[in-house]
Scaffold this motif. Structure first.
Motif, PDB file in Angstrom:
ATOM      1  N   TRP A   1      38.239  29.494  21.456  1.00 36.51           N
ATOM      2  CA  TRP A   1      38.607  28.096  21.226  1.00 36.51           C
ATOM      3  C   TRP A   1      37.979  27.218  22.301  1.00 36.51           C
ATOM      4  CZ3 TRP A   1      40.879  26.457  16.921  1.00 36.51           C
ATOM      5  CH2 TRP A   1      41.631  27.371  16.169  1.00 36.51           C
ATOM      6  N   LYS A   2      37.636  26.009  21.926  1.00 40.05           N
ATOM      7  CA  LYS A   2      37.211  24.996  22.884  1.00 40.05           C
ATOM      8  C   LYS A   2      38.404  24.078  23.142  1.00 40.05           C
ATOM      9  CE  LYS A   2      32.492  24.773  21.000  1.00 40.05           C
ATOM     10  NZ  LYS A   2      31.735  25.365  22.115  1.00 40.05           N
ATOM     11  N   ALA A   3      38.769  23.903  24.391  1.00 40.42           N
ATOM     12  CA  ALA A   3      39.868  23.005  24.729  1.00 40.42           C
ATOM     13  C   ALA A   3      39.412  21.557  24.526  1.00 40.42           C
ATOM     14  CB  ALA A   3      40.305  23.229  26.170  1.00 40.42           C
ATOM     15  N   ILE A   4      40.275  20.760  23.935  1.00 38.68           N
ATOM     16  CA  ILE A   4      39.956  19.356  23.654  1.00 38.68           C
ATOM     17  C   ILE A   4      40.295  18.528  24.883  1.00 38.68           C
ATOM     18  CG2 ILE A   4      40.444  17.376  22.186  1.00 38.68           C
ATOM     19  CD1 ILE A   4      41.235  19.420  19.999  1.00 38.68           C
ATOM     20  N   GLN A   5      39.302  17.872  25.424  1.00 36.30           N
ATOM     21  CA  GLN A   5      39.511  17.011  26.587  1.00 36.30           C
ATOM     22  C   GLN A   5      39.669  15.579  26.122  1.00 36.30           C
ATOM     23  OE1 GLN A   5      36.499  17.300  29.598  1.00 36.30           O
ATOM     24  NE2 GLN A   5      37.386  15.681  30.854  1.00 36.30           N
TER      25      GLN A   5
ATOM     26  N   PRO B   1      46.736  18.180  19.277  1.00 35.69           N
ATOM     27  CA  PRO B   1      45.632  19.122  19.122  1.00 35.69           C
ATOM     28  C   PRO B   1      45.147  19.587  20.497  1.00 35.69           C
ATOM     29  CG  PRO B   1      45.295  17.146  17.792  1.00 35.69           C
ATOM     30  CD  PRO B   1      46.413  16.847  18.735  1.00 35.69           C
ATOM     31  N   VAL B   2      45.075  20.900  20.674  1.00 42.65           N
ATOM     32  CA  VAL B   2      44.688  21.435  21.982  1.00 42.65           C
ATOM     33  C   VAL B   2      43.386  22.221  21.938  1.00 42.65           C
ATOM     34  CG1 VAL B   2      47.039  21.517  22.872  1.00 42.65           C
ATOM     35  CG2 VAL B   2      46.112  23.501  21.647  1.00 42.65           C
ATOM     36  N   GLY B   3      42.963  22.661  20.756  1.00 45.74           N
ATOM     37  CA  GLY B   3      41.754  23.455  20.661  1.00 45.74           C
ATOM     38  C   GLY B   3      41.033  23.215  19.357  1.00 45.74           C
ATOM     39  N   VAL B   4      39.747  23.505  19.353  1.00 49.68           N
ATOM     40  CA  VAL B   4      38.950  23.283  18.161  1.00 49.68           C
ATOM     41  C   VAL B   4      37.815  24.301  18.108  1.00 49.68           C
ATOM     42  CG1 VAL B   4      37.395  21.597  19.247  1.00 49.68           C
ATOM     43  CG2 VAL B   4      37.809  21.469  16.795  1.00 49.68           C
ATOM     44  N   LYS B   5      37.440  24.671  16.900  1.00 49.11           N
ATOM     45  CA  LYS B   5      36.224  25.435  16.632  1.00 49.11           C
ATOM     46  C   LYS B   5      35.506  24.726  15.490  1.00 49.11           C
ATOM     47  CE  LYS B   5      38.414  29.985  17.385  1.00 49.11           C
ATOM     48  NZ  LYS B   5      38.489  31.367  16.857  1.00 49.11           N
ATOM     49  N   TYR B   6      34.196  24.686  15.542  1.00 48.49           N
ATOM     50  CA  TYR B   6      33.458  24.056  14.454  1.00 48.49           C
ATOM     51  C   TYR B   6      32.092  24.707  14.318  1.00 48.49           C
ATOM     52  CZ  TYR B   6      32.011  21.403  18.595  1.00 48.49           C
ATOM     53  OH  TYR B   6      31.601  21.037  19.856  1.00 48.49           O
ATOM     54  N   ALA B   7      31.599  24.740  13.075  1.00 47.60           N
ATOM     55  CA  ALA B   7      30.311  25.345  12.778  1.00 47.60           C
ATOM     56  C   ALA B   7      29.636  24.534  11.684  1.00 47.60           C
ATOM     57  CB  ALA B   7      30.485  26.794  12.323  1.00 47.60           C
ATOM     58  N   ALA B   8      28.415  24.101  11.940  1.00 48.25           N
ATOM     59  CA  ALA B   8      27.665  23.328  10.958  1.00 48.25           C
ATOM     60  C   ALA B   8      27.182  24.236   9.840  1.00 48.25           C
ATOM     61  CB  ALA B   8      26.491  22.631  11.625  1.00 48.25           C
TER      62      ALA B   8
ATOM     63  N   ALA C   1      37.942  28.528  29.056  1.00 47.55           N
ATOM     64  CA  ALA C   1      36.557  28.832  29.416  1.00 47.55           C
ATOM     65  C   ALA C   1      35.603  27.766  28.899  1.00 47.55           C
ATOM     66  CB  ALA C   1      36.172  30.204  28.866  1.00 47.55           C
ATOM     67  N   GLU C   2      35.969  27.121  27.780  1.00 47.23           N
ATOM     68  CA  GLU C   2      35.119  26.087  27.192  1.00 47.23           C
ATOM     69  C   GLU C   2      35.950  24.846  26.919  1.00 47.23           C
ATOM     70  OE1 GLU C   2      32.006  27.283  24.238  1.00 47.23           O
ATOM     71  OE2 GLU C   2      33.287  29.052  24.065  1.00 47.23           O
ATOM     72  N   THR C   3      35.381  23.703  27.177  1.00 47.22           N
ATOM     73  CA  THR C   3      36.025  22.435  26.855  1.00 47.22           C
ATOM     74  C   THR C   3      35.038  21.565  26.081  1.00 47.22           C
ATOM     75  OG1 THR C   3      35.334  21.349  28.911  1.00 47.22           O
ATOM     76  CG2 THR C   3      37.441  22.531  28.940  1.00 47.22           C
ATOM     77  N   VAL C   4      35.574  20.603  25.339  1.00 48.08           N
ATOM     78  CA  VAL C   4      34.721  19.660  24.633  1.00 48.08           C
ATOM     79  C   VAL C   4      35.399  18.299  24.640  1.00 48.08           C
ATOM     80  CG1 VAL C   4      35.753  20.251  22.375  1.00 48.08           C
ATOM     81  CG2 VAL C   4      33.476  19.192  22.480  1.00 48.08           C
ATOM     82  N   LYS C   5      34.622  17.281  24.914  1.00 46.24           N
ATOM     83  CA  LYS C   5      35.113  15.905  24.828  1.00 46.24           C
ATOM     84  C   LYS C   5      34.559  15.338  23.530  1.00 46.24           C
ATOM     85  CE  LYS C   5      35.643  11.654  27.533  1.00 46.24           C
ATOM     86  NZ  LYS C   5      37.111  11.745  27.554  1.00 46.24           N
TER      87      LYS C   5
ATOM     88  N   GLY D   1      40.584  11.899  27.800  1.00 42.55           N
ATOM     89  CA  GLY D   1      40.831  11.176  29.041  1.00 42.55           C
ATOM     90  C   GLY D   1      40.757  12.127  30.218  1.00 42.55           C
ATOM     91  N   ASP D   2      41.838  12.160  30.991  1.00 43.57           N
ATOM     92  CA  ASP D   2      41.877  12.993  32.184  1.00 43.57           C
ATOM     93  C   ASP D   2      42.609  14.307  31.947  1.00 43.57           C
ATOM     94  OD1 ASP D   2      40.539  11.076  33.666  1.00 43.57           O
ATOM     95  OD2 ASP D   2      42.410  10.043  34.220  1.00 43.57           O
ATOM     96  N   ARG D   3      42.954  14.597  30.709  1.00 42.78           N
ATOM     97  CA  ARG D   3      43.698  15.818  30.476  1.00 42.78           C
ATOM     98  C   ARG D   3      42.985  16.695  29.447  1.00 42.78           C
ATOM     99  NH1 ARG D   3      44.924  17.179  25.198  1.00 42.78           N
ATOM    100  NH2 ARG D   3      45.719  15.462  23.986  1.00 42.78           N
ATOM    101  N   LEU D   4      43.312  17.987  29.511  1.00 41.70           N
ATOM    102  CA  LEU D   4      42.823  18.908  28.494  1.00 41.70           C
ATOM    103  C   LEU D   4      43.843  18.981  27.371  1.00 41.70           C
ATOM    104  CD1 LEU D   4      41.379  21.845  30.590  1.00 41.70           C
ATOM    105  CD2 LEU D   4      40.138  20.058  29.378  1.00 41.70           C
TER     106      LEU D   4
END
Length: 255
Positions: free
Chosen positions: A246-250, A170-177, A75-79, A252-255
């Motif tokens: 989780w945010k999927a890590i993008q 690494p396929v997913g990430v969560k982060y909080a400041a 549902a969410e991705t991040v580059k 290049g051209d792949r998640l």
């Protein structure tokens, strides 16, 4: 790519894990990347002073079953931003002073920690660890590589068997400041190992927690709360990945 739902519901064993901003530090005999357990005066199991943190997390012992075709798109991705510099070992550094920059550092350090090469592990510590932990942890790189061998089913002594590999994706990430200078990060990884030529690859899921601080013009890892809760690992492509936000890590051209 989906995980067995009943397995996910089961209580997973918890093991001691040393974590430093995404550099996974695990006891030899469990999941070991950098073992700081030992006989020195700064032994992480005994020292009351801040150490590369001792934490507990789900044992990454689930082998992924074949993809059954029920893939659920993230549902969410991040580059994440790319570091503008390179450290020894060709490791990216000099990330932007943003939460995404901190997450990028944590992802890079987590990926590098899953190595069979003690020199590569040491390079990751030099690149990503806060100066207050750097020397102690760099001295544990050999033990970390030995622990990684154990995890991968590779003899701990002698040359690496032909065809043996260990790698992390690494396929997913969560982060909080926490502040402008501090960011808490969780990295979700697929760790794959092959013990020797002809052996079947085994992939397991790992959640690596860490804290990044802005230090010397870049993000570095510091000790985390050893009692912080760590979510159970879930695979990308499952509904649980989205449910757990989780945010999927993008890349290049792949998640």
């Amino acid at each position: 790519m989906t995980l067995d739902l009943q397995q996910r519901a089961q209580h997973r064993m918890r093991r001691a894990v040393f974590v430093l901003a995404g550099i996974v530090l695990v006891l030899v005999g469990a999941l070991v990347v950098i073992a700081v357990a030992g006989g020195g005066p700064d032994n992480s199991g005994a020292a009351p002073a801040p150490q590369p943190s001792v934490s507990t997390k789900p044992t990454p012992a689930q082998t992924l079953p074949p993809d059954d075709g029920n893939y659920v798109a993230p549902a969410e991705t991040v580059k994440l931003p790319v570091g503008t510099g390179k450290a020894a070992g060709n490791l990216p550094v000099e990330f932007p002073r943003t939460p995404e920059g901190a997450a990028a550092m944590a992802v890079a350090s987590a990926r590098n920690a899953w190595s069979l090469d003690p020199q590569q592990i040491k390079a990751g510590i030099r690149a990503y660890a806060s100066v207050q932990y750097r020397d102690q942890m760099a001295g544990a790189a050999d033990a970390g590589a030995t622990g990684n061998r154990q995890f991968a089913g590779i003899p701990t002594d002698g040359p690496l068997p032909a065809g043996s590999t260990l790698s992390a994706w690494p396929v997913g990430v969560k982060y909080a400041a926490v502040s402008t200078d501090t960011v808490d990060v969780l990295v979700l990884l697929r760790v794959t190992h092959v013990s020797r030529a002809g052996a079947e690859p085994t992939t397991t899921l790992v959640v690596s927690p860490g804290r990044a601080v802005w230090e010397g013009g870049d993000w570095k890892g510091v000790a985390t709360d050893p009692n912080q809760p760590v979510p159970d690992p879930v695979d990308i492509g499952t509904p649980f990945f989205n449910e757990d936000k989780w945010k999927a890590i993008q890349e290049g051209d792949r998640l």
